[in-house]
Scaffold this motif. Structure first.
Motif, PDB file in Angstrom:
ATOM      1  N   LEU A   1      -2.795  10.382   1.570  1.00 22.95           N
ATOM      2  CA  LEU A   1      -2.542  10.216   3.056  1.00 22.95           C
ATOM      3  C   LEU A   1      -2.354   8.700   3.304  1.00 22.95           C
ATOM      4  O   LEU A   1      -3.133   7.884   2.992  1.00 22.95           O
ATOM      5  N   ASP A   2      -1.034   8.439   3.870  1.00 19.08           N
ATOM      6  CA  ASP A   2      -0.808   6.970   4.258  1.00 19.08           C
ATOM      7  C   ASP A   2      -0.884   7.029   5.742  1.00 19.08           C
ATOM      8  O   ASP A   2      -0.116   7.440   6.735  1.00 19.08           O
ATOM      9  N   GLU A   3      -2.032   6.145   6.096  1.00 18.75           N
ATOM     10  CA  GLU A   3      -2.501   6.202   7.533  1.00 18.75           C
ATOM     11  C   GLU A   3      -2.402   7.255   8.425  1.00 18.75           C
ATOM     12  O   GLU A   3      -1.834   7.195   9.223  1.00 18.75           O
ATOM     13  N   PRO A   4      -3.104   7.939   8.094  1.00 19.96           N
ATOM     14  CA  PRO A   4      -3.222   9.489   8.776  1.00 19.96           C
ATOM     15  C   PRO A   4      -3.766   9.216  10.261  1.00 19.96           C
ATOM     16  O   PRO A   4      -3.248  10.100  11.360  1.00 19.96           O
TER      17      PRO A   4
ATOM     18  N   PRO B   1       3.372  11.012   4.022  1.00 18.56           N
ATOM     19  CA  PRO B   1       3.853   9.511   4.291  1.00 18.56           C
ATOM     20  C   PRO B   1       3.384   9.000   5.548  1.00 18.56           C
ATOM     21  O   PRO B   1       3.196   9.685   6.599  1.00 18.56           O
ATOM     22  N   GLN B   2       3.883   7.624   5.637  1.00 18.61           N
ATOM     23  CA  GLN B   2       3.495   6.701   6.907  1.00 18.61           C
ATOM     24  C   GLN B   2       4.471   7.129   7.865  1.00 18.61           C
ATOM     25  O   GLN B   2       3.873   7.185   9.047  1.00 18.61           O
ATOM     26  N   THR B   3       5.686   7.177   7.631  1.00 14.61           N
ATOM     27  CA  THR B   3       6.808   7.387   8.751  1.00 14.61           C
ATOM     28  C   THR B   3       7.294   8.754   8.375  1.00 14.61           C
ATOM     29  O   THR B   3       7.400   9.227   7.164  1.00 14.61           O
TER      30      THR B   3
ATOM     31  N   LYS C   1       0.840  -1.388   0.071  1.00 17.00           N
ATOM     32  CA  LYS C   1      -0.004   0.092   0.104  1.00 17.00           C
ATOM     33  C   LYS C   1       0.758   1.094  -0.019  1.00 17.00           C
ATOM     34  O   LYS C   1       0.789   2.086  -0.737  1.00 17.00           O
ATOM     35  N   SER C   2       2.018   1.287   1.053  1.00 13.31           N
ATOM     36  CA  SER C   2       2.588   2.295   0.912  1.00 13.31           C
ATOM     37  C   SER C   2       3.661   2.688  -0.153  1.00 13.31           C
ATOM     38  O   SER C   2       3.816   3.645  -0.941  1.00 13.31           O
ATOM     39  N   THR C   3       4.049   1.392  -0.830  1.00 14.31           N
ATOM     40  CA  THR C   3       4.699   1.603  -2.026  1.00 14.31           C
ATOM     41  C   THR C   3       3.962   2.115  -3.105  1.00 14.31           C
ATOM     42  O   THR C   3       4.326   2.902  -4.018  1.00 14.31           O
TER      43      THR C   3
HETATM   44 MG    MG Z   1       2.536   1.111   5.060  1.00 17.00          MG
END
Ligand code: MG
Ligand code: ATP
Ligand code: ATP
Ligand code: LEU
Ligand code: MG
Lengths: 373, 261, 434, 227, 336
Positions: free
Chosen positions: D151-154, D77-79, D35-37
């Motif tokens: 949004l990645d896992e906001p 991003p997620q991180t 997903k993040s990718t």
């Molecule tokens: Mg991810």
């Protein structure tokens, strides 16, 4: 035969600005001999330079080793700084049996080095300069001085021998403080020196190193305005740096009133700076080595090493710079020479210069000779 | 089992933990909830020895453990995970797990030269155990991947996996669920319960997912502004006005509209 | 190309370079490069232990190397009887008093209750202790330094075999590292770097200025050797005969013999260290170290005593550097504190480790051999380049003369270019960490 | 899209996601599904080996990330999604870096949305708690006033009350016509507000449908939504 | 009167030199700290960057002097300074493009960049010596003193002189201006803020639309300007010698680190700490005490805490002590 002579000096590193003219001096002598075509039945001589770095014993030894075993030099003119000189001596020259004549390594410790008769120097040991310096100062009626020295075997050895001699003669050394070369700032040293006070500041350093830095700071803060300079400080750079700011300052460095020095300066002309420290000594070192070969009739170091003292000292025909051809002729005919050279060479004891000194004073911003002693 | 007495932790003038007192009884799974910035992570960090408390005392089974360094606490059986995953990024996932157990004979230099046989045996056992844990976490295919190059959620799993490599007494979990797939999270929840039942681990769980808390935890402690706001079963907490206002909220305002759109 | 093949080729390449030196210049030069290369390799292993294994940025290599050198002097030089008589005991007593003062202050700190009383007591102990220490030490030092300053002026050593100095040099460095580690290891990355750099400067300052210890800047020369002297060999008929049998002249034979002797000694040390480092790296210990390097906070939470381990590896790495220092001083046959420059003894070693590939012991060794080779050989290479460049120019063109005059500076320039080229083509080092 | 990291293996396999004006699209899937990718690929942070990315029908596959920002894409991003050493306010300003107009209005809105940020506006963002950082990150992206918001896992790690607010706000943003693409593990809530949902498994589209459809699909529920 | 003398002696030998030296170090340290903060490595080539910038300035100064351009009582070098800065900028940009950019793209570890910068250092080093030679070069002209020790004595009738050199004055003034400009730039301008953002989190900066290559370019431009200014001021005050510029690296790094890497304020504070500790700790108080104490108490010895042999060691000990209490420097620097 093409004879190779190694010239190992610190072309990079803390005295890199002194070494070019030293090398030029030595190469001048080599060229003179080679061009004369009189050495050992028309042998030519080629100089090979190598970098001693002045401080890195490992690199210096490697360079010397390369000169000896790869280039096949028959003798080494060098090295410059006492530390690397003794490293090269014990690790490369003695094992391989190669003659070394240093123009500038002045540490007293080298007098007693285990050299197998291979090591000579055309510079005097600093033990002597301390005494001469005392005489110079005492004669001017100066009895209280501050001393600063470059923190190496040369500076320390000189400062110590001077302090001993000066106090013996009834003088006072208010402070005897080291300075490191190549540092960015000398305010701290000058602060301490000024606090200690004295009629004159003795700067046993190098003219294009910390020595000048100290003088600059001392002048700027008004701490001292007259100085006393031993050999490492005397050179045209001193005039260029300070001119008449140091009016009345005194000093001494190895040298004689023999015409040698003047002749040398004439020969050199504008090619390089003939009065730069240890430049005449370098000329002499190279010349001596070649003359000794001629006297021995061989370029084998183990043979000609015994002749170095002989050609350097009386008796014999005095030889000045530019007269190397003449000397070679005399030697070829079995005659005897007394090499005087640019610095009135006289080798004593374990093969080091006896130490004649030229006393100087700064007048109108120019270094001028007071007398020789 | 763990008693925290009037704990304070100040950052400059800011009181992140401001006189928290609480007790965690052995064998429980205690939930710790509270709004963002309530001081939950800071409280963990102080208990686990990462931060010096400004004042206050932490005891474990009566023994004062305030200010002990984390590695000592580890050997006393106190483990923790990190909210922001702290993997060993240049090591493989398997190695990440294998390094955990203490007292490995191969950690003594002398043995690495003169006790190679014993080390080899130990390593085999460790590797087997690590693979077991990886399988449990459904990431066995990543065993030889560098831990720095796995996904965010997978890092969290690894984080949890490390606590499963040794026999812990009490484990502090700081939001293991954030970023973990819900199905997997349920599995993790089961595992926590199992570890709690079968091996007697005590757990303290920080989590913002009320379903998860509800499935596992009793009691639940709610913190706010560095203090304990309420304590009790989840239902009690959920009914607490203050907690609703500060933390739970009342659901989406726009939900209906969104569903329609 | 698989990694082992590539690595073997790289080592073969360096070997070839040294062999070429032997063929084209001389075997003596080649061996000399090899010997210093081996010593450098030991230093590089020490640095690699600290940086590659544990991520400790120690830029005080120079100090530890110098301490190793001091070890060589203290162990192998003959004691100076006169100096001992003049003030040896006084110096010892002074040093003991100094150490005692510090210990007393620490005890006071530990025993007394916190508060102003403690501070006063400690200050009192330190001040009084300092003056007593100076009062005892200074006159003795003066007396010692007055004994024939041109040749001795120091206490000398123990007169033991110089090989013993190698472990002792390591121990000396380890002791210093323990002291430093206890205070400074809390620092991270470049802060630790500058702290260690500073400590190295302090060590050198002491070596330069405390003449009673090792003659300061006046240098100690003529250290005993673990191998025979060339002169003795040349005067040994048996040796000369054997040399003649091999068709080598006795002088060359003797110098080669001595150098090979050193090579063997150094190689043995290097191989043992390399084996030990490899074994440690590939064990759970190495894994723990990597974990600590990757993430200290997590490692600490996983029960690893990060501080303790840092101290351990800092001491080990420093001891290895000290050992190398003692070896080098033995090879040089002299201790010259003035030659200890950070550029040469710290940064060059770092270049070796990074170019070789940090975290990899073989990389460190390869880097050391290669960089040392270059450090020595860029001088002729630079000269050669200049000659090539200027060969096309008119005999008396000013530029040509200027270039030839500046040829010596090619050394640094060439070094820089080579360094950049190597790092461009393998940015993680020649043999990167797996 | 097909692509992967560096020279590594493909992580995305013919994966397709799309979102239209005013819609909310949610990507869910197990950990490590890609997903993040996928998000990074859309944003141009890794090279695509196949496929294309289009914005408003225009092919932007070859644009650099910062050109995509200029073209109106915003991404959280997620991180490591905040500037830890900058203050909260500076973080928000950086969000508005490409804006030349006066953005104080937007900033005020964001402070309204996340009051805690206003309180801590002059504190370095690195000193915030996990959930507070997440708020800064979302705020930073909103400052761009993007044309598309990714949004990645906001909501990872934010408290329920803030999560609700966040979702509310996301809906509001979507209503203004900005399409929103987000990855969520709080899948149930996310799908409830989503117009479109994608389930990604091992880099492939496994299920696609409206939020409701996915929520009702028993297979999806069991495997990805935790029953 | 005696008290005045004591004060003047102190100011002359300790205070003024330390402030001037401190400003020089601070300017150098600013460059180091910026590179560290934004590009994240310790730039070993900084000393030689200073040397190159100064060298260009020196050459231009000589040319100006030869054609008779002068700057009244101020050193001509100040007129040549912009050329030096431009030359230095060109060089660092070329270097960045040819050398550093590659490693940035690779996301190489900082230590690799450190070693790479050593390579650059060697090259710059050789370059300077090739062009201008290894010797001392003098290029200062104009009025040497704002007030010299002798004039001061005559003016005030005190026993002690107070010297204040033009170069010291210029150094201090320039340092203040440059530092103020830099602060304004970093904290107030968009570009400045984007530089700080980039230094914090490269990837995220990208996501915010910040062009990293631009940030890097600005950084180098500023660093080149700082390095040249620092180098020229130092050279005017003391002298220009390539080897010394290399040696300056050590105190400059010490300053940057003691203040906290990446922190501009720290760099300035660090510069003064290092300068003052070098100058004060080994100061011999004999003279000052001689003026202040009654005759009977006047000291015989030098009243020196430690001999100047240890001046470098002492400044490092101070640095260590600071770091022990503030492990990332006075102003909480970064660490990579
Ligand atoms: Mg991810
Ligand atoms: N190093 C620090 N310096 C200053 N303030 C800090 C620091 N660490 C945390 N804080 C502050 O302390 C408060 C509590 O933080 P903490 O991380 O404990 O919150 P939390 O309860 O874990 O929140 P979350 O649920 O968002 O993770 C926050 O307001 C934060 O800003
Ligand atoms: N930097 C990287 N280099 C190489 N592989 C990576 C990298 N980051 C992630 N991967 C791999 O790519 C795959 C997909 O990762 P991704 O981060 O896209 O997962 P995700 O769906 O976002 O998972 P999560 O919900 O856990 O965040 C994983 O198997 C992971 O191991
Ligand atoms: C060349 C000179 C500066 C060397 C000095 N006389 C020494 O012995 O070290
Ligand atoms: Mg938290």
């Amino acid at each position: 035969e093409d004879i190779k002579i190694g010239i190992i000096l610190g072309f990079t590193g803390p005295i890199e600005s002194l070494t070019p003219s030293m090398a030029d001096g030595a190469e001048l002598a080599i060229k003179e001999v080679s061009d004369s075509g009189l050495l050992l039945d028309g042998s030519t001589v080629t100089p090979v330079r190598a970098d001693s770095t002045c401080v890195d014993a490992g690199a210096a030894t490697a360079a010397a080793e390369r000169l000896i075993t790869s280039d096949g030099v028959k003798g080494i003119m060098g090295a410059d700084c006492s530390g690397v000189t003794s490293a090269i001596l014990s690790n490369a020259a003695v094992p391989n049996g190669v003659v070394m004549i240093s123009p500038s390594a002045t540490s007293p410790a080298l007098s007693t080095a285990d050299d197998n008769g291979l090591f000579f120097r055309t510079a005097p040991s600093d033990a002597r300069q301390g005494v001469v310096m005392t005489e110079v100062l005492m004669e001017q009626g100066i009895e209280e001085v501050a001393v600063t020295y470059t923190n190496n075997d040369y500076g320390k050895g000189l400062a110590d021998s001077f302090q001993a001699a000066f106090e013996e003669a009834g003088g006072t050394v208010t402070i005897n403080a080291a300075h490191e070369d190549g540092k960015a700032d000398y305010s701290a040293e000058v602060g301490a020196l000024a606090s200690a006070g004295g009629d004159r500041l003795v700067v046993a350093g190098y003219v294009d190193q910390g020595g000048s830095g100290i003088v600059r700071a001392a002048l700027d803060t008004g701490a001292f305005d007259t100085f006393h300079f031993p050999d490492g400080m005397i050179g045209t750079q001193l005039e260029a740096n300070f001119g008449d700011e140091i009016e009345g300052s005194t000093g001494q460095h190895p040298g004689t009133d023999s015409e040698g020095a003047t002749v040398f300066a004439e020969i050199v002309g504008d090619a390089f700076d003939s009065t730069s420290p240890f430049t005449p000594e370098s000329y002499d070192a190279a010349a001596l080595m070649l003359l000794a070969m001629q006297a021995a009739g061989s370029s084998d170091p183990s043979v000609y090493k015994d002749k170095v003292m002989e050609v350097a000292n009386a008796p014999g025909e005095p030889i000045l710079p530019g007269e190397l051809g003449k000397a070679l002729e005399i030697l070829a005919e079995g005659g005897d020479v007394d090499y005087v050279g640019a610095t009135a060479v006289e080798l004593i004891g374990p093969g080091e210069s006896a130490g004649n000194y030229r006393e100087i004073v700064v007048e109108d911003g120019v270094i001028s000779t007071v007398k020789y002693r | 089992m763990i008693v925290v007495e009037d704990l304070h932790k100040h950052f400059g003038g800011f009181h992140a933990v401001d006189g928290a007192s609480l007790e965690i009884s052995g064998g429980s799974i205690t939930g710790l909830i509270g709004p963002n910035g309530a001081g939950k992570t800071t409280l963990f960090n102080v208990i686990a020895g990462v931060l010096e408390p400004t004042s206050g005392r932490v005891t474990m089974d009566g023994e004062d453990i305030t200010g002990l360094p984390p590695h000592d606490l580890f050997h006393k059986g106190l483990l923790r995970t990190f909210q922001i995953a702290h993997e060993f990024s240049s090591m493989t996932c398997r190695e990440n797990l294998m390094m955990v157990p203490g007292g490995q004979s191969g950690e003594t230099l002398w043995n690495t030269w003169f006790g190679r046989k014993r080390i080899a045996d130990e390593e085999r056992a460790l590797a087997a155990k690590a693979d077991e844990v990886l399988e449990f976490l459904t990431i066995e295919h990543l065993a030889d991947h560098k831990a720095g190059q796995v996904s965010g959620g997978q890092k969290k799993l690894l984080e949890l996996g490390r606590t499963m490599m040794v026999d812990a007494r009490i484990v502090f979990l700081d939001e293991v669920g954030a970023g973990v797939n819900r199905t997997l999270l349920n599995t993790i929840g089961d595992a926590i319960v199992r570890l709690n039942k079968e091996r007697g681990y005590t757990f303290v769980v920080i989590e913002h997912d009320m379903d998860f808390i509800g499935r596992l935890c009793d009691p639940v402690i709610c913190m706010a502004e560095g203090k304990v706001l309420a304590e009790g079963t989840l239902d009690e907490i959920k009914a607490n006005e203050q907690v609703i206002e500060a933390y739970l909220g009342t659901g989406l305002k726009n939900k209906a509209a969104a569903g329609a759109g | 190309m698989s990694a082992p093949v590539k690595n073997t080729l790289l080592f073969a390449l360096v070997g070839l370079l040294i062999l070429l030196t032997g063929v084209m210049q001389s075997w003596n030069s080649a061996l000399l490069i090899l010997n210093m290369g081996l010593v450098s390799a030991v230093m590089a292993i020490g640095v690699n232990l600290q940086w590659g294994f544990a991520g400790l940025f120690n830029v005080g290599v120079m100090g530890f190397v110098a301490l190793g050198g001091l070890g060589a002097v203290l162990v192998s030089m003959p004691p100076v009887g006169e100096a001992w008589a003049a003030g040896g005991l006084g110096v010892l007593a002074g040093l003991l008093l100094g150490a005692g003062t510090i210990v007393a202050a620490i005890i006071a700190y530990r025993r007394l209750p916190r508060g102003r009383g403690r501070a006063l007591a400690m200050a009192g102990i330190l001040v009084v202790g300092f003056f007593v220490y100076r009062a005892v030490l200074d006159p003795s030092v003066e007396a010692v330094e007055a004994v024939n300053p041109a040749a001795t002026g120091y206490l000398g050593g123990l007169g033991l075999p110089v090989l013993l100095a190698w472990p002792v040099g390591g121990l000396l460095a380890a002791g210093a590292a323990w002291l430093i580690g206890k205070t400074a290891l809390g620092l991270r990355s470049d802060y630790l770097a500058i702290a260690t750099l500073g400590i190295a400067e302090i060590i050198i300052a002491v070596l330069k200025n405390e003449d009673w210890l090792a003659r300061g800047v006046k240098n100690v020369v003529g250290l005993p050797r673990p191998v025979p002297y060339e002169i003795d060999l040349q005067n040994d008929p048996g040796f000369v005969e054997r040399a003649a049998g091999l068709g080598i002249d006795p002088v060359t034979a003797s110098t080669l013999y001595v150098k090979v002797g050193y090579s063997i000694l150094f190689l043995v040390v290097l191989l043992v260290l390399l084996w030990m480092a490899q074994m440690a790296l590939k064990s759970p210990w190495g894994r723990m170290m990597r974990a600590i390097r990757d993430n200290e906070v997590a490692a600490e939470a996983m029960g690893k005593d990060v501080t303790g381990r840092h101290l351990q590896i800092f001491i080990l790495g420093s001891a290895v550097c000290g050992l190398a220092g003692a070896m080098m001083t033995t090879l040089d046959g002299q201790l010259t504190p003035g030659t200890y420059q950070p550029l040469r003894f710290t940064f060059l070693v770092w270049v070796m480790v990074i170019v070789g590939g940090s975290g990899n012991n073989f990389g460190a060794v390869l880097g050391a051999l290669l960089i040392w080779f270059l450090w020595v050989q860029v001088e002729p290479i630079g000269l050669f380049l200049i000659q090539v460049v200027t060969s096309g120019m008119a005999e008396d063109s000013a530029l040509r003369l200027h270039l030839l005059d500046s040829a010596a500076h090619m050394r640094l320039l060439t070094m820089g270019v080579v360094l950049l080229v190597v790092l461009r083509f393998s940015p993680r080092g020649l043999i990167p960490e797996a | 899209m097909t692509g992967g990291y560096g020279a590594g293996p493909d992580i995305l396999h013919d994966c397709t996601v799309a979102v239209n004006r005013g819609e909310i699209a949610v990507i869910v899937g197990p950990n490590g599904a890609g997903k993040s990718t996928a998000m990074k690929a859309i944003f141009g942070m890794l090279d695509l080996r196949q496929g294309s990315v289009r914005l408003d029908g225009q092919d932007i596959t070859d644009l650099s990330p910062q050109d995509r920002v200029v073209n109106g894409m915003g991404f959280v991003p997620q991180t490591s999604n905040i500037f830890t050493s900058l203050t909260v306010e500076e973080n928000l300003e950086m969000g508005a870096f490409i804006r030349r107009d006066d953005f104080s209005g937007t900033m005020a809105q964001i402070y309204d949305l996340f009051p805690i940020l206003k309180e801590k506006r002059n504190q370095p963002a690195g000193e915030l708690s996990g959930g507070q950082r997440q708020q800064v990150a979302v705020g930073r992206a909103l400052m761009t006033e993007p044309k598309v918001l990714m949004l990645d896992e906001p909501t990872a790690g934010v408290s329920p009350i803030v999560m609700d607010e966040l979702f509310d706000r996301i809906i509001e943003v979507a209503r203004t016509g900005i399409p929103i693409l987000m990855v969520e593990q709080n899948a149930r809530q996310a799908l409830e507000i989503a117009d479109k949902g994608y389930v990604l498994v091992q880099g492939r589209n496994a299920y696609t449908g409206t939020g409701k459809e996915l929520l009702e699909d028993p297979e999806v529920r069991r495997s990805f939504l935790g029953g | 009167m005696d008290l005045l003398n004591a004060l003047v002696a102190f100011a002359n030998f300790v205070f003024i030199p330390a402030v001037a030296y401190g400003s020089q170090l601070a300017l150098g340290a600013l460059g180091v700290t910026l590179i560290y903060g934004i590009l994240r490595f310790s730039n070993f080539a900084h000393g030689d960057t200073m040397a190159i910038g100064t060298m260009v300035t020196v050459l231009v100064t000589w040319w100006m002097q030869s054609v008779g351009i002068s700057f009244g009582p101020l050193p001509t070098a100040l007129l040549a300074l912009p050329f030096g800065i431009l030359g230095c900028m060109a060089l660092v940009l070329v270097t960045d493009r040819m050398v550093y950019r590659f490693y940035r793209a690779q996301k190489a570890k900082p230590v690799i960049l450190v070693i790479v910068s050593m390579g650059v250092m060697f090259i710059y080093n050789g370059l300077t010596r090739f062009i201008i030679g290894p010797d001392d070069q003098r290029f200062s002209d104009g009025e040497r003193f704002i007030i010299s020790a002798r004039t001061f004595k005559e003016m005030t009738g005190l026993d002690e002189g107070l010297a204040f050199k033009t170069t010291q004055g210029i150094t201090i003034v320039t340092a203040v201006i440059v530092v103020a400009l830099l602060f304004w730039f970093l904290n107030r301008t968009r570009t400045g803020k984007s530089m700080r953002a980039y230094s914090d989190n490269e990837d995220l900066a990208l996501l915010s639309g910040i062009n990293p290559e631009r940030v890097v370019m600005y950084t180098w431009l500023i660093v080149a300007a700082l390095a040249t200014v620092a180098g020229v001021l130092y050279g005017l005050d003391k002298s220009f010698k390539p080897f010394v510029y290399f040696q300056l690296l050590l105190p400059i790094f010490a300053s940057a680190i003691v203040g906290g890497l990446g922190s501009p304020i720290g760099a300035i504070a660090g510069g003064f700490i290092i300068a003052f500790s070098e100058v004060t700790i080994t100061y011999a108080w004999k003279k000052v005490l001689g003026y202040t104490l009654p005759e009977s108490l006047e000291p015989d010895g030098l009243v020196q805490l430690l001999s100047t042999d240890y001046k470098f060691a002492v400044s490092f000990i101070i640095l260590l002590i600071v770091l022990l209490f503030r492990p990332t420097g006075l102003f909480r620097g970064k660490s990579v």
